[in-house]
Scaffold this active site. Structure first.
Site, PDB file in Angstrom:
ATOM      1  CB  SER A   1      17.924  -7.019  -9.704  1.00 31.34           C
ATOM      2  OG  SER A   1      17.175  -6.331  -8.760  1.00 31.34           O
TER       3      SER A   1
ATOM      4  CG  HIS B   1       6.875 -10.098 -11.063  1.00 28.78           C
ATOM      5  ND1 HIS B   1       7.602 -11.220 -10.743  1.00 28.78           N
ATOM      6  CD2 HIS B   1       7.785  -9.118 -11.260  1.00 28.78           C
ATOM      7  CE1 HIS B   1       8.895 -10.923 -10.756  1.00 28.78           C
ATOM      8  NE2 HIS B   1       9.024  -9.659 -11.065  1.00 28.78           N
ATOM      9  CB  SER B   2       7.121  -6.304  -8.755  1.00 30.68           C
ATOM     10  OG  SER B   2       7.008  -5.643 -10.012  1.00 30.68           O
TER      11      SER B   2
ATOM     12  CD  GLU C   1      -2.890  -0.719  -0.158  1.00 37.83           C
ATOM     13  OE1 GLU C   1      -3.129   0.441  -0.544  1.00 37.83           O
ATOM     14  OE2 GLU C   1      -3.244  -1.735  -0.799  1.00 37.83           O
TER      15      GLU C   1
HETATM   16  C1  LIG Z   1      18.863 -11.864 -15.989  1.00 39.27           C
HETATM   17  C2  LIG Z   1      17.494 -11.263 -15.779  1.00 39.27           C
HETATM   18  N1  LIG Z   1      16.576 -11.352 -16.756  1.00 39.27           N
HETATM   19  C3  LIG Z   1      15.351 -10.817 -16.573  1.00 39.27           C
HETATM   20  C4  LIG Z   1      15.042 -10.181 -15.409  1.00 39.27           C
HETATM   21  C5  LIG Z   1      13.655  -9.575 -15.206  1.00 39.27           C
HETATM   22  N2  LIG Z   1      12.887 -10.396 -14.275  1.00 39.27           N
HETATM   23  C6  LIG Z   1      12.813 -10.068 -12.970  1.00 39.27           C
HETATM   24  S1  LIG Z   1      11.920 -11.155 -12.121  1.00 39.27           S
HETATM   25  C7  LIG Z   1      11.578 -12.099 -13.469  1.00 39.27           C
HETATM   26  C8  LIG Z   1      10.725 -13.342 -13.364  1.00 39.27           C
HETATM   27  C9  LIG Z   1      11.332 -14.409 -12.515  1.00 39.27           C
HETATM   28  O1  LIG Z   1      10.390 -15.424 -12.281  1.00 39.27           O
HETATM   29  P1  LIG Z   1      10.650 -16.609 -11.267  1.00 39.27           P
HETATM   30  O2  LIG Z   1      12.098 -16.973 -11.264  1.00 39.27           O
HETATM   31  O3  LIG Z   1       9.706 -17.703 -11.579  1.00 39.27           O
HETATM   32  O4  LIG Z   1      10.372 -15.994  -9.831  1.00 39.27           O
HETATM   33  P2  LIG Z   1       9.036 -15.335  -9.237  1.00 39.27           P
HETATM   34  O5  LIG Z   1       9.107 -13.858  -9.549  1.00 39.27           O
HETATM   35  O6  LIG Z   1       7.878 -16.006  -9.866  1.00 39.27           O
HETATM   36  O7  LIG Z   1       9.089 -15.538  -7.768  1.00 39.27           O
HETATM   37  C10 LIG Z   1      12.163 -11.528 -14.589  1.00 39.27           C
HETATM   38  C11 LIG Z   1      12.058 -12.086 -15.947  1.00 39.27           C
HETATM   39  C12 LIG Z   1      16.055 -10.096 -14.418  1.00 39.27           C
HETATM   40  N3  LIG Z   1      15.840  -9.528 -13.239  1.00 39.27           N
HETATM   41  N4  LIG Z   1      17.262 -10.663 -14.625  1.00 39.27           N
END
Ligand SMILES: Cc1ncc(C[n+]2csc(CCOP(=O)(O)OP(=O)(O)O)c2C)c(N)n1
Length: 441
Positions: free
Chosen positions: A203, A332-333, A117
């Site tokens: 990240s 997701h965020s 929030e």
């Molecule tokens: C190398 C890289 N590629 C893309 C991203 C963008 N990104 C951030 S989170 C995410 C999804 C990850 O999904 P998952 O591993 O299943 O974890 P969840 O968020 O579902 O917990 C992506 C593609 C990143 N942070 N780093």
């Protein structure tokens, strides 16, 4: 002499065959007499000698079907109503421990709600919730030793909370205030704590996986009776770094628990677009790793699997792969709107009918360990505690801007010094735009 050499060669071959041949002595004697009588050699008895695989020869062309490893079962202890299915699997945790599980899972939920929030109101820049995955965090964290090193992805705040990271430090990190252990240099949810053996989140996806393999190898060499746990999502498992980490840890025989949170989505990519095999657990045998799939919404199943994996990882120096099946209930965020790629009905099912918190609550209620009154007063108290920490964090000053330049080199380099002077000149010149009274001196 020549006959002797070839006889010796055959002898070596027989010895190899003898080790694996099911018919044992008979097979060995057949070959022995075949050579002695100069009979034609029976090629069906030959064994492959390639150093890269242990296998048999076949004379039929057949590709291995991908579904040879499929339908890996999901280990669970409790059903959705919180009943123990097989009493031999009940971890028999004390009332105090179970209440602590429940309180940590719900506190995490409350913290998520307030920080989510606060991002919506523009008070912090970003946030990621853990809704629906609380069982994977608390069940695994409880099964570890506090000295075990944790490499997280970013959606494992409950692990850090279970280890005792205070609400004030969660808030300080998200607010990037002067109390933040990371000195305000990272975006929100990138927690880390040296005291709690929780390596700071970064990240770029999956970078933690080979790092965890390296750390586990170091731990093994120190012979300290420690393990390493590495969390990642099923999306991150598609990165090349995951392969490097899996293979190094298996070949170097590291005490490492790979803990995959398979929550159904990697942002908008559902699992059916992420991979073609049977999830992440199916990959374990390919790396020579012991693997299991568990119900991640069953905190006891996660606890049992992690405890046993941890025990064996340390005792036998080998990695384990746990795939915890769960569901990401939140977006997701704060940068995501999941209604664009999934239905409200789907989310509601997990939120209302298969939630790790309600399952544990059923378990506690059945035993008379938790009542409606307990729930009401705990909700009130936990919300108050979170709000107080939140307000303290918001009032706190921001870190001194000088900290932008420290900690990279032990001594400040001349070019960094120059940049620092130039920053302060700029700030002085345009001081009306820089509220320096909000920053630590
Ligand atoms: C190398 C890289 N590629 C893309 C991203 C963008 N990104 C951030 S989170 C995410 C999804 C990850 O999904 P998952 O591993 O299943 O974890 P969840 O968020 O579902 O917990 C992506 C593609 C990143 N942070 N780093």
């Amino acid at each position: 002499m020549c006959a002797f050499v070839s006889y010796k060669k055959m002898w070596n071959r027989f010895s190899g065959a003898r080790k694996t041949c099911l018919t044992g002595t008979n097979c060995f004697l057949d070959l022995f007499f075949a050579v002695h009588r100069q009979q034609p050699f029976d090629s069906s008895l030959e064994k492959p000698q390639f150093p890269g695989a242990s296998a048999e020869f076949v004379d039929q062309l057949e590709f291995i079907q991908p579904n040879v490893i499929s339908g890996i079962p999901v280990y669970r202890v409790m059903d959705r109503q919180g009943n123990i299915i097989n009493p031999s699997q009940d971890p028999q945790l004390s009332k105090e421990t179970v209440l602590n599980f429940y309180q940590k899972m719900t506190l995490l939920n409350t913290m998520d709600r307030i920080l989510y929030e606060s991002q919506r109101q523009g008070r912090i820049s970003f946030y990621m919730t853990n809704y629906g995955e609380e069982g994977t965090h608390i069940g695994s964290a409880a099964a570890l030793d506090p000295s075990d090193m944790v490499f997280g992805q970013y959606r494992e705040a409950g692990v850090l909370m279970y280890r005792g990271f205070p609400l004030d430090l969660f808030m300080a990190q998200c607010y990037a205030n002067a109390d933040d252990l990371g000195k305000g240099r990272q975006m929100p949810v990138h927690y880390g704590s040296r005291d709690l053996n929780f390596v700071t989140i970064s990240s770029p996806l999956a970078t933690q996986i080979p790092q965890a393999a390296g750390a586990a190898y170091a731990v093994k060499r120190e012979n300290m009776n420690r393990a390493v746990i590495c969390y990642f999502g099923e999306g991150a498992a598609s990165e090349g770094d995951a392969h490097a980490g899996f293979n190094f840890s298996a070949t170097l025989e590291c005490p490492l628990i790979f803990f995959c949170r398979n929550n159904g989505y990697a942002i908008s990519t559902p699992t059916n677009e992420q991979y073609r095999g049977d999830g992440i657990a199916a990959r374990g045998p390919g790396y020579g790793m012991l693997s299991i799939r568990v119900d991640g919404n069953d905190v006891f199943a996660v606890y049992n699997a992690t405890k046993e994996a941890r025990r064996r990882a340390v005792a036998e120096n080998q990695p384990f792969l746990i795939e915890a099946m769960t569901y990401r209930i939140g977006h997701h965020s704060t940068s995501d709107d999941s209604s664009a790629y999934r239905s409200v009905d789907e989310v509601n099912y997990w939120d209302k009918q298969d939630h790790p918190i309600s399952r544990l609550r059923h378990y506690m209620t059945t035993r008379g360990w938790w009542s409606e009154d307990d729930e009401r007063s705990w909700r009130k108290q936990s919300r108050k505690t979170v709000m107080e920490a939140f307000e303290r964090a918001e009032r706190r000053l921001k870190p001194n801007p000088d900290l932008l330049f420290t900690d990279v080199y032990q001594e400040m380099t001349p070019n960094l010094d120059k940049q620092r002077e130039s920053l302060w000149r700029h700030v002085q010149q345009y001081k009306e735009h820089y509220p320096l009274d909000l920053y630590d001196k």
